[in-house]
Scaffold this active site. Structure first.
Site, PDB file in Angstrom:
ATOM      1  N   HIS A 218       0.886  -1.187   0.000  1.00  0.00           N
ATOM      2  CA  HIS A 218       0.000   0.000   0.000  1.00  0.00           C
ATOM      3  C   HIS A 218       0.917   1.228   0.000  1.00  0.00           C
ATOM      4  O   HIS A 218       1.703   1.408  -0.929  1.00  0.00           O
ATOM      5  CB  HIS A 218      -0.913  -0.119   1.219  1.00  0.00           C
ATOM      6  CG  HIS A 218      -2.073   0.844   1.285  1.00  0.00           C
ATOM      7  ND1 HIS A 218      -2.454   1.642   0.244  1.00  0.00           N
ATOM      8  CD2 HIS A 218      -2.937   1.123   2.304  1.00  0.00           C
ATOM      9  CE1 HIS A 218      -3.511   2.369   0.620  1.00  0.00           C
ATOM     10  NE2 HIS A 218      -3.819   2.081   1.867  1.00  0.00           N
ATOM     11  N   HIS A 258      -2.147  -2.150  -9.557  1.00  0.00           N
ATOM     12  CA  HIS A 258      -3.129  -1.598  -8.646  1.00  0.00           C
ATOM     13  C   HIS A 258      -4.346  -2.498  -8.658  1.00  0.00           C
ATOM     14  O   HIS A 258      -4.706  -3.029  -9.708  1.00  0.00           O
ATOM     15  CB  HIS A 258      -3.525  -0.173  -9.088  1.00  0.00           C
ATOM     16  CG  HIS A 258      -4.183   0.603  -8.010  1.00  0.00           C
ATOM     17  ND1 HIS A 258      -5.528   0.491  -7.756  1.00  0.00           N
ATOM     18  CD2 HIS A 258      -3.688   1.486  -7.101  1.00  0.00           C
ATOM     19  CE1 HIS A 258      -5.824   1.285  -6.740  1.00  0.00           C
ATOM     20  NE2 HIS A 258      -4.730   1.892  -6.321  1.00  0.00           N
ATOM     21  N   ASP A 320       2.577   5.835  -6.566  1.00  0.00           N
ATOM     22  CA  ASP A 320       3.854   5.762  -5.849  1.00  0.00           C
ATOM     23  C   ASP A 320       5.059   5.818  -6.768  1.00  0.00           C
ATOM     24  O   ASP A 320       6.160   6.137  -6.315  1.00  0.00           O
ATOM     25  CB  ASP A 320       3.915   4.471  -5.027  1.00  0.00           C
ATOM     26  CG  ASP A 320       2.996   4.534  -3.830  1.00  0.00           C
ATOM     27  OD1 ASP A 320       2.874   5.625  -3.261  1.00  0.00           O
ATOM     28  OD2 ASP A 320       2.402   3.510  -3.485  1.00  0.00           O
TER      29      ASP A 320
HETATM   30  N1  ACO Z   1       5.231  -6.104 -10.837  1.00  0.00           N
HETATM   31  C1  ACO Z   1       5.164  -7.241 -11.550  1.00  0.00           C
HETATM   32  N2  ACO Z   1       4.047  -7.973 -11.675  1.00  0.00           N
HETATM   33  C2  ACO Z   1       2.962  -7.559 -11.025  1.00  0.00           C
HETATM   34  C3  ACO Z   1       2.964  -6.385 -10.261  1.00  0.00           C
HETATM   35  C4  ACO Z   1       4.163  -5.658 -10.170  1.00  0.00           C
HETATM   36  N3  ACO Z   1       4.249  -4.538  -9.442  1.00  0.00           N
HETATM   37  N4  ACO Z   1       1.746  -6.217  -9.705  1.00  0.00           N
HETATM   38  C5  ACO Z   1       1.004  -7.244 -10.118  1.00  0.00           C
HETATM   39  N5  ACO Z   1       1.726  -8.055 -10.916  1.00  0.00           N
HETATM   40  C6  ACO Z   1       1.268  -9.278 -11.568  1.00  0.00           C
HETATM   41  C7  ACO Z   1       1.093 -10.380 -10.525  1.00  0.00           C
HETATM   42  O1  ACO Z   1       2.299 -11.108 -10.356  1.00  0.00           O
HETATM   43  C8  ACO Z   1      -0.013 -11.209 -11.128  1.00  0.00           C
HETATM   44  O2  ACO Z   1       0.544 -12.007 -12.153  1.00  0.00           O
HETATM   45  P1  ACO Z   1       0.008 -13.536 -12.361  1.00  0.00           P
HETATM   46  O3  ACO Z   1      -1.439 -13.370 -12.777  1.00  0.00           O
HETATM   47  O4  ACO Z   1       0.892 -14.049 -13.444  1.00  0.00           O
HETATM   48  O5  ACO Z   1       0.162 -14.217 -11.051  1.00  0.00           O
HETATM   49  C9  ACO Z   1      -0.893 -10.164 -11.813  1.00  0.00           C
HETATM   50  O6  ACO Z   1      -0.048  -9.047 -12.086  1.00  0.00           O
HETATM   51  C10 ACO Z   1      -2.074  -9.687 -10.963  1.00  0.00           C
HETATM   52  O7  ACO Z   1      -1.608  -9.366  -9.669  1.00  0.00           O
HETATM   53  P2  ACO Z   1      -2.480  -9.478  -8.320  1.00  0.00           P
HETATM   54  O8  ACO Z   1      -1.596  -9.998  -7.223  1.00  0.00           O
HETATM   55  O9  ACO Z   1      -3.763 -10.214  -8.573  1.00  0.00           O
HETATM   56  O10 ACO Z   1      -2.841  -7.986  -8.066  1.00  0.00           O
HETATM   57  P3  ACO Z   1      -3.486  -7.410  -6.744  1.00  0.00           P
HETATM   58  O11 ACO Z   1      -4.654  -6.597  -7.149  1.00  0.00           O
HETATM   59  O12 ACO Z   1      -3.735  -8.458  -5.704  1.00  0.00           O
HETATM   60  O13 ACO Z   1      -2.299  -6.494  -6.186  1.00  0.00           O
HETATM   61  C11 ACO Z   1      -0.884  -4.674  -5.791  1.00  0.00           C
HETATM   62  C12 ACO Z   1      -2.230  -5.128  -6.348  1.00  0.00           C
HETATM   63  C13 ACO Z   1      -0.715  -5.211  -4.348  1.00  0.00           C
HETATM   64  C14 ACO Z   1      -0.857  -3.159  -5.733  1.00  0.00           C
HETATM   65  C15 ACO Z   1       0.235  -5.233  -6.700  1.00  0.00           C
HETATM   66  O14 ACO Z   1       0.068  -4.752  -8.016  1.00  0.00           O
HETATM   67  C16 ACO Z   1       1.637  -4.915  -6.181  1.00  0.00           C
HETATM   68  O15 ACO Z   1       2.141  -5.659  -5.319  1.00  0.00           O
HETATM   69  N6  ACO Z   1       2.259  -3.807  -6.690  1.00  0.00           N
HETATM   70  C17 ACO Z   1       3.550  -3.417  -6.214  1.00  0.00           C
HETATM   71  C18 ACO Z   1       3.404  -2.626  -4.917  1.00  0.00           C
HETATM   72  C19 ACO Z   1       2.828  -1.253  -5.167  1.00  0.00           C
HETATM   73  O16 ACO Z   1       3.283  -0.499  -6.016  1.00  0.00           O
HETATM   74  N7  ACO Z   1       1.826  -0.893  -4.326  1.00  0.00           N
HETATM   75  C20 ACO Z   1       1.200   0.436  -4.364  1.00  0.00           C
HETATM   76  C21 ACO Z   1      -0.222   0.361  -4.801  1.00  0.00           C
HETATM   77  S1  ACO Z   1      -0.919   1.955  -4.963  1.00  0.00           S
HETATM   78  C22 ACO Z   1      -1.195   2.458  -3.383  1.00  0.00           C
HETATM   79  O17 ACO Z   1      -1.427   1.696  -2.475  1.00  0.00           O
HETATM   80  C23 ACO Z   1      -1.144   3.852  -3.101  1.00  0.00           C
END
Ligand code: ACO
Length: 383
Positions: A218, A258, A320
């Site tokens: 987050h 996201h 971010d």
């Molecule tokens: N880098 C690479 N791959 C990613 C990323 C990433 N940052 N985010 C998601 N993916 C991929 C996952 O590995 C998954 O792949 P798969 O289907 O092959 O397994 C797919 O995209 C979907 O991901 P989910 O885990 O279902 O996405 P979820 O909605 O649960 O997670 C989250 C969202 C937590 C924000 C995630 O994208 C992440 O961890 N991002 C990096 C951390 C980040 O930047 N957080 C800030 C969010 S904005 C905020 O809070 C202000």
């Protein structure tokens, strides 16, 4: 039926903000985020979130005066900050001092509307002062008191650095605060509403929110973005190769993806535009040109876009991603980024609390039991 991560579950109605994740759109109270970030101030957005409309001049002046009246930090709180270990994590520090603020408020448990409004103003006004004081004290400097007549954004930079920032830096800080002020039922807002749903007090709800925002999935992601940029810079690796290696090792690239946005986060677009204005062509850290972090971020974004498109994944930069290089250029130390996010999100959190207390029902979902049944207890010696 269980829904992993509560995805798609509607838990409340709100008039505060709406996200169109497919198109990458965000509105606060009917206004596009881009319009607000470019044409209003953080104080006007606070008013919008707390009152449902943008203020006229007299209303804005009134709110500014109320915020200014609450900006000072009591000496007892400053003493508490001095007692923190120098190594304290800034979010742990903020969580603790906000909790302490509640203990010093004799009306902490009064959740009537006038009291909720007073606390929203108090928390929004004091958190920048306390965050800046924390930063100065841990560096062996004396805290700087807020200066009368400055905006919230200008005052934060002034209290942090001990000198007033120029107009473009203040404008950028102001826009960054606006962009982070509210975002629907995100994890920290949900945490705040769950706490308020038990009829606990505002301070407890904001402490819950701060603890939730702290996590790297987050608000903590902006710190991780800067760690990534520094790691790339220090290792001398090409950013494209760094991204390839991260993805091939199954790691996530921070600042991308996201839960709701399946297009570029509109806040990331505004921050990227603003970055062009504040990032100097020359100078910068450690002999690196002023555009170093921004150029590095742009290369990572392009390469991630190509990699994600090739994989058929809708993963785009989130707020971010560019806040890391923008905050660094504003002179904000990287481990403070999430605390800056928290102080910007306080008007949004408190506006959600107004809604929660006004139409409260205990938030209590269920868990689907997947364990065994029908067991009988044997004496401990027989297990
Ligand atoms: N880098 C690479 N791959 C990613 C990323 C990433 N940052 N985010 C998601 N993916 C991929 C996952 O590995 C998954 O792949 P798969 O289907 O092959 O397994 C797919 O995209 C979907 O991901 P989910 O885990 O279902 O996405 P979820 O909605 O649960 O997670 C989250 C969202 C937590 C924000 C995630 O994208 C992440 O961890 N991002 C990096 C951390 C980040 O930047 N957080 C800030 C969010 S904005 C905020 O809070 C202000």
């Amino acid at each position: 039926m269980s829904t992993s991560g509560l995805e798609g579950v509607v838990v409340a109605q709100t008039k505060l903000s709406a996200i169109n994740g497919a198109e990458g759109e965000l509105i606060y109270g009917g206004y596009e985020i881009d319009d607000l970030a470019r044409h209003t101030t953080f104080e006007e957005v606070c008013y919008l979130l707390w009152n449902g409309e943008l203020p006229n001049q007299a209303q804005l002046d009134g709110l500014r005066a109320q915020l200014a009246a609450e900006q000072d930090a009591a000496p007892e709180l400053i003493e508490m900050l001095r007692a923190y270990p120098r190594t304290a994590d800034p979010m742990a520090g903020l969580r603790t001092i906000v909790s302490a603020l509640g203990m010093f408020d004799p009306n902490a448990d009064d959740n009537t509307e006038p009291e909720l409004r007073r606390k929203a103003i108090l928390l929004t006004a004091k958190m920048p002062t306390l965050t800046a004081a924390f930063e100065r004290i841990r560096n062996g400097k004396e805290p700087v008191a807020p200066r009368a007549g400055l905006s919230m954004a200008a005052n934060f930079l002034y209290m942090l650095n001990g000198e007033e920032a120029d107009e473009i830096r203040v404008r950028t800080m102001d826009a960054a605060l606006i962009l982070h002020a509210e975002h629907g039922m995100n994890a920290s807002t949900f945490a705040a509403r769950v706490t308020a749903g038990t009829l606990s007090d505002v301070y407890s709800a904001i402490v819950s929110a701060i603890g939730t925002l702290k996590g790297p999935s987050h608000g903590g992601a902006n710190v991780e973005v800067m760690n990534m940029l520094r790691d790339i810079a220090q290792s001398g690796t090409e950013p494209e190769a760094w991204v390839d290696h991260a993805l091939e090792s199954g790691r996530r690239v921070m600042g991308f993806g996201h839960r709701v946005y399946k297009a570029t986060d509109p806040r990331a677009k505004v921050l990227r535009d603003l970055a062009d204005q504040i990032v100097p062509a020359e100078g910068g850290e450690g002999g690196r040109g002023g555009r170093y972090w921004l150029d590095l971020s742009d290369r990572i974004r392009s390469h991630m876009q190509a990699r994600m498109e090739a994989a058929g994944k809708k993963i785009y930069p989130n707020v971010d991603f560019f806040s890391a290089s923008v905050y660094t250029t504003l002179g904000i130390p990287e481990d403070l980024f999430t605390a800056v996010f928290a102080m910007a999100r306080t008007p949004g959190w408190t506006a959600h609390l107004f809604e929660q207390y006004a139409k409260n029902r205990l938030i209590r979902p269920e868990a689907e039991y997947t364990g065994p049944r029908g067991l009988t207890v044997k004496p401990v010696g027989e297990r």
